[in-house]
Structures are given as structure tokens and as C-alpha cells.
Scaffold this motif. Sequence first.
Motif, short mmCIF file in Angstrom:
data_model
loop_
_atom_site.label_atom_id
_atom_site.label_comp_id
_atom_site.label_asym_id
_atom_site.label_seq_id
_atom_site.Cartn_x
_atom_site.Cartn_y
_atom_site.Cartn_z
N LEU A 140 -4.36 -1.25 21.29
CA LEU A 140 -5.32 -2.21 21.82
C LEU A 140 -4.99 -3.63 21.37
N TYR A 141 -4.42 -3.77 20.17
CA TYR A 141 -3.95 -5.09 19.75
C TYR A 141 -2.81 -5.54 20.66
N VAL A 142 -1.89 -4.62 20.94
CA VAL A 142 -0.77 -4.95 21.83
C VAL A 142 -1.30 -5.33 23.21
N ALA B 117 -1.96 -11.12 37.73
CA ALA B 117 -1.36 -10.61 36.49
C ALA B 117 -2.42 -10.34 35.44
N LEU B 118 -3.35 -11.26 35.25
CA LEU B 118 -4.38 -11.08 34.23
C LEU B 118 -5.26 -9.88 34.57
N ARG B 119 -5.60 -9.72 35.85
CA ARG B 119 -6.43 -8.57 36.26
C ARG B 119 -5.72 -7.26 35.93
N LEU B 120 -4.42 -7.20 36.20
CA LEU B 120 -3.67 -5.97 35.91
C LEU B 120 -3.66 -5.69 34.41
N CYS B 121 -3.53 -6.75 33.60
CA CYS B 121 -3.50 -6.56 32.16
C CYS B 121 -4.86 -6.10 31.62
N VAL B 122 -5.93 -6.64 32.18
CA VAL B 122 -7.27 -6.17 31.79
C VAL B 122 -7.43 -4.71 32.15
N ALA B 123 -6.96 -4.32 33.33
CA ALA B 123 -7.03 -2.92 33.75
C ALA B 123 -6.19 -2.04 32.83
N ALA B 124 -5.03 -2.53 32.40
CA ALA B 124 -4.17 -1.76 31.49
C ALA B 124 -4.86 -1.57 30.15
N ARG B 125 -5.54 -2.62 29.66
CA ARG B 125 -6.30 -2.50 28.42
C ARG B 125 -7.39 -1.44 28.55
N ASP B 126 -8.11 -1.48 29.68
CA ASP B 126 -9.18 -0.50 29.90
C ASP B 126 -8.61 0.92 29.99
N ALA B 127 -7.46 1.06 30.64
CA ALA B 127 -6.82 2.38 30.75
C ALA B 127 -6.41 2.88 29.37
N LEU C 203 -7.90 6.28 28.03
CA LEU C 203 -7.00 7.43 27.94
C LEU C 203 -6.47 7.67 26.53
N GLY C 204 -6.33 6.61 25.75
CA GLY C 204 -5.71 6.76 24.45
C GLY C 204 -4.20 6.98 24.58
N SER C 205 -3.55 7.27 23.43
CA SER C 205 -2.11 7.53 23.42
C SER C 205 -1.87 9.03 23.57
N PRO C 206 -0.78 9.43 24.20
CA PRO C 206 0.26 8.57 24.77
C PRO C 206 0.03 8.18 26.23
N GLU C 207 -0.99 8.76 26.89
CA GLU C 207 -1.15 8.53 28.33
C GLU C 207 -1.37 7.06 28.65
N GLY C 208 -2.21 6.39 27.84
CA GLY C 208 -2.52 5.00 28.12
C GLY C 208 -1.36 4.05 27.93
N LEU D 161 7.14 -1.31 19.15
CA LEU D 161 5.81 -1.54 18.58
C LEU D 161 4.97 -0.27 18.58
N LEU D 162 4.90 0.39 19.73
CA LEU D 162 4.03 1.56 19.86
C LEU D 162 4.56 2.74 19.06
N GLU D 163 5.87 2.97 19.08
CA GLU D 163 6.45 4.07 18.30
C GLU D 163 6.36 3.79 16.81
#
Length: 431
Positions: free
Chosen positions: A273-275, A294-304, A308-313, A265-267
Motif C-alpha cells: 500500500l505504501y508502494v 492515469a491517476l484514476r487507474l492508480c487509485v483503482a490499483a490501490r483499491d485492488a 485482494l492483498g498479496s500476491p493477487e493485488g 520492492l514487493l519481493e
Amino acid sequence: MTLFDPPAPLPERLRPRTLAEVVGQGHLLGPGRPLTRLLQGGRLGSLIFWGPPGVGKTTLARLIASEVGAHFIPLSAVSAGVKDVREAVMEAERLRARGQPTILFLDEIHRFNKAQQDALLPHVESGLLTLIGATTENPSFEVNPALRSRARTLVLEPLSQEDVRGLLERALADPRGLPGVAAQPEALDLLARLADGDARRALGTLEVAATLANPVTSEAVREAFGRHLPAMDKNGEDFYNLISALHKSVRGSHVNASLYWLARLLEGGADPLYVARRIMRMASEDIGLADPQALRLCVAARDAMEFLGSPEGELALAQAVVYLALAPKSNSVYVAWKKARDAVREGEMLPVPLHLRNAPTALLREQGYGRGYAYYFDDPEGSFAQNYLPDGVRLDLYAATGEGWEARVQERWRKLREAHGEGTESAATET
């Protein structure tokens, strides 16, 4: 041949001249196969070719017209409009007077809007035009039902690596191709793999690589090809198929598959952000209370990802996907919420019991609002004993599973049901 009169591109020079030269699509063109039977039966009818780029949709349409002796009118829905359709109709009427049929080939048919597609209907229905539409999008979504019902949909498949390699070898041997050019076997293997079943891409890359090295090497192929971006239409079926594969792999606790589909998907250019939003949905739908973190981690991943943007995020999204795939699974909240919505949408609107109503004024208190309400912290037993639904109504919505954290609350859930007088067996909904 001069700089201002260059040769046609290699894919065009090697375009098959007969159906026998077509590479791939054996499921349509082999003995007894659908397209072969249609041509042999003499009643072609309108067709829709659905398949990815570079698999021969345009070539097949041209060869079919030649096979049945029909006049071929090619249009692209990207640039054509109703005016072009009218001109094709007029031309077809002139040719019909001389006894010659007409095939209208409409490339990218999914780009025609409803009105433009409707303009084709009477002429397809009358038989004046035999329509062959080509699309990379699912016709079920992109072609009007009325037009789709008048045409047979044939699915064209990506070429296999063996088919692409054979085509590359033909290009090196055919006088129309690249006479005098050789290629290392490993270079052809690499190009056949990178092409993703797209003959046009494979031949175009080979032609560029031949200007870089002779014999063509793997290094020349990589330089000519550029960065390998997986084929994906960000608004098309491939995109949603990949999202579905990611979701189902996470649900199935298959970590490697989850990471692979995320990378695809990402490549392929999907909006990270949709992903991320879809990953958050997975946390609620498939992990739920089996792992509330799990949901908290996913929210944090979205914020990261957003910070950070791609590719770091992207690494944060990968971390979340691995966590979800490894996490225990529970869809108890998902199921309970669906039941609750169905109960509201399909049942009567039940009144709130008086003792549960808010009573901010003396008038409302006189009407009985809030009367008899047992405040849990003052009267735990009374709180459990009072009704929280209208009299006579029982709803059985939530059921704790035995996965992860939720397994720890099963006993408390059982005791709560008993305290509320609901017992331990599932109660049918009564309204």
C-alpha cells in the motif's frame, strides 16, 4: 565434538586471520588505498564502516586492532548501553597506564540514540578510545554530526560473485572449512549469485547444503537457501533507493526497468500500500494532464491491492506501473502547483477582490462584496474581462505541454489567456 559442543559455524571458522586473507574491499585495502595508508602512517583515528551485512566490517575491525597492537573491545548497540561504554572507558584507562591503546568496536552504531552516541564523544576526542563503528545505514542520517566529524567514514561494498565463489572454493579446501566435501561447479555458481555479495550468507548456506548432498548440487543449494528474498531494509537507504529507481524508471518511460524495481520492492517485503501511494504520486507528478486517466487507474490499483492483498493485488500495481511508464509525460501541474505554493509562502497575502467575495448578508453587499461580478453563464465576455487577481498582479504559473491529452488543450489555453488579457507570452510575477 559432541551434540552439546558443536563446532563454530563455518563463517566463524573461516574468519580471516590477516588482512591478506580478506576477500573483497580492494578499494580500501589494495596498495595505496585509504585503509592501507592509514595503517602504514601509524595514525589510525576513529572510523565508521558503512556497508551491507556480510562484507567484513567486524572482521576488518578485529584485524586492524591486531595490526596496530590495540586492545579490542567489541560491543553491539543492539544490547549495549551507556553503562557498557563507561566500563569500556575504565578498561581503556587501565590499559593506557600500561601504554596499550584501545579500539572500541561498536556494531550497529546507528541503533545508539543521540545521548548514547554523545557519551562516546569526550573519550573519542581525547584519544582514549579509537572508535570503529559499523552500520548498514547511511551515517549521514543515523550518526550524530559531532561524532561523525571525529571519524572517517569508509564504505564497504558487497562482494562480487567472483569473490564469493573464491571464498566458497576456499571453504572446501581449507582444513578449517569443509574438508572431504565437494561441490559441483554449477552449484557454486548458483550460490555465488544468490548470496547477493554476503559472505556470511554464502558460507552458512554452503554448510547446510553440505549436510544434504556430497558433492553439493544446485538442488541442495536451493533447498538450503530457501526462498531468495532480495536484500532490503524496509526503513533504510536501500528501500528509498529502490523507490527512487522505480519512480525514475517510470518517468523515463522504461517499462522493463519499472517492472524490475517494482518486483524488487514487493519481493523484498515493502508494504504494497505504501508502494501504491508512491505510484499514485507518480501519476500526478510525471503524467498529470498528459493522461488524466492515469491517476484514476492508480487509485483503482490501490483499491485492488487493498481488497485482494498479496500476491493477487500485486498484478494491479504492475498494471498501473506499466501504464504509467507507457503514458505520455507532463509535469505542468506539478510545476504550476510548486509556483503557486511559493507565491503564497514567499509573497504578501493578497486581498480577494471585492467582486469575487461572497455576499451572503445585506451588510456585506453594502460594503461592495460581490458587486459587479460577471456570472459566466449570463455574461461570458464580461466574465473573461473581469480581474480574478488583485489589480496590478500577474501570475504565470501553469504552462501546458505538448504531451498526450494536454497537447489537445494547448490551443484552448492560448485562447483563454488572450480572453483574460494575459497574451501568449510568459508574464513575470508582479506583486
